[in-house]
Design a protein around this motif. Sequence first.
Motif, PDB file in Angstrom:
ATOM      1  N   TYR A  19      -2.941  -1.972   9.214  1.00 20.18           N
ATOM      2  CA  TYR A  19      -2.319  -0.831   8.540  1.00 20.18           C
ATOM      3  C   TYR A  19      -3.284  -0.216   7.539  1.00 20.18           C
ATOM      4  O   TYR A  19      -4.210  -0.874   7.073  1.00 20.18           O
ATOM      5  N   ARG A  20      -3.006   1.018   7.189  1.00 18.67           N
ATOM      6  CA  ARG A  20      -3.745   1.714   6.148  1.00 18.67           C
ATOM      7  C   ARG A  20      -2.736   2.264   5.146  1.00 18.67           C
ATOM      8  O   ARG A  20      -1.714   2.825   5.538  1.00 18.67           O
ATOM      9  N   VAL A  21      -3.008   2.105   3.866  1.00 17.18           N
ATOM     10  CA  VAL A  21      -2.098   2.543   2.811  1.00 17.18           C
ATOM     11  C   VAL A  21      -2.711   3.757   2.122  1.00 17.18           C
ATOM     12  O   VAL A  21      -3.875   3.717   1.707  1.00 17.18           O
ATOM     13  N   ARG A  22      -1.934   4.813   2.001  1.00 17.16           N
ATOM     14  CA  ARG A  22      -2.396   6.046   1.370  1.00 17.16           C
ATOM     15  C   ARG A  22      -1.363   6.539   0.366  1.00 17.16           C
ATOM     16  O   ARG A  22      -0.161   6.357   0.556  1.00 17.16           O
ATOM     17  N   SER A  23      -1.837   7.196  -0.679  1.00 11.40           N
ATOM     18  CA  SER A  23      -0.912   7.771  -1.659  1.00 11.40           C
ATOM     19  C   SER A  23      -1.137   9.265  -1.785  1.00 11.40           C
ATOM     20  O   SER A  23      -2.278   9.715  -1.879  1.00 11.40           O
ATOM     21  N   ASN A  24      -0.053  10.000  -1.782  1.00 16.22           N
ATOM     22  CA  ASN A  24       0.001  11.419  -2.113  1.00 16.22           C
ATOM     23  C   ASN A  24      -0.869  12.366  -1.302  1.00 16.22           C
ATOM     24  O   ASN A  24      -0.787  13.558  -1.508  1.00 16.22           O
ATOM     25  N   GLY A  25      -1.694  11.916  -0.424  1.00 13.07           N
ATOM     26  CA  GLY A  25      -2.597  12.818   0.272  1.00 13.07           C
ATOM     27  C   GLY A  25      -2.206  13.109   1.706  1.00 13.07           C
ATOM     28  O   GLY A  25      -2.576  14.138   2.250  1.00 13.07           O
ATOM     29  N   VAL A  26      -1.481  12.219   2.308  1.00 12.80           N
ATOM     30  CA  VAL A  26      -1.093  12.389   3.705  1.00 12.80           C
ATOM     31  C   VAL A  26       0.244  13.117   3.755  1.00 12.80           C
ATOM     32  O   VAL A  26       1.170  12.783   3.026  1.00 12.80           O
ATOM     33  N   GLU A  27       0.309  14.116   4.625  1.00 13.36           N
ATOM     34  CA  GLU A  27       1.567  14.825   4.827  1.00 13.36           C
ATOM     35  C   GLU A  27       2.152  14.436   6.178  1.00 13.36           C
ATOM     36  O   GLU A  27       1.424  14.033   7.086  1.00 13.36           O
ATOM     37  N   ILE A  28       3.452  14.580   6.280  1.00 12.44           N
ATOM     38  CA  ILE A  28       4.162  14.260   7.519  1.00 12.44           C
ATOM     39  C   ILE A  28       4.848  15.531   7.994  1.00 12.44           C
ATOM     40  O   ILE A  28       5.581  16.171   7.237  1.00 12.44           O
ATOM     41  N   TRP A  29       4.622  15.902   9.252  1.00  8.71           N
ATOM     42  CA  TRP A  29       5.286  17.057   9.854  1.00  8.71           C
ATOM     43  C   TRP A  29       6.650  16.590  10.365  1.00  8.71           C
ATOM     44  O   TRP A  29       6.738  15.700  11.196  1.00  8.71           O
TER      45      TRP A  29
END
Length: 187
Positions: free
Chosen positions: A64-74
């Motif tokens: 898994y990869r953990v990201r904050s606030n930068g990835v958007e979901i369509w």
Amino acid sequence: MTITTVRKLTFEEYLNYDDGTDKRYEFNDGELVEMTPPIGLHERIVAFLCFCLTLETKQKAYTYRVRSNGVEIWTGKRTRRPDVCVLSKQQELDILRKAAILFAPPLLVIEVVSPDYRHVDRQEKLHEYQNMGIQEYWIVDAELGKVSIFSMVQGTYQEAVFDLGQKIISPTFVDMQLTVDDILNAD
């Protein structure tokens, strides 16, 4: 949250939109929705959760990869920018050199409640994330001292609520040792 409407944008225009400021937006059916800056506690909780989930991912050798606030979901008509997003390694590779927008559901999404927007997290996003097929959705509510974890069961979210003093039980991170107190007293 402010909606900016000079004219409706296409999704492609949104991907290249730059108004010359540091403002962050979500896309909603052609309109830009300005994201208000979070309070310090909100950001501290987000940073703590990213650290804990990344550590757990590394210790258990999850891909898994953990990201904050930068990835958007369509979500079908709009984008959402969750506070924390756990995605697969392939999803990360897919967005590495282009707009960080996921068109397939990530593994897990976490929203830290802003009191003025509680209904957005508990109603709008809940409905959108469920319809997208996101398997696990957390709502961290510091003001109420609760963490709700929604898990997908036969296409519908089932909610488990954890209060102060309780250990979080996550279907994605089954061995994680994290309590509500740990999250809300993030330091």
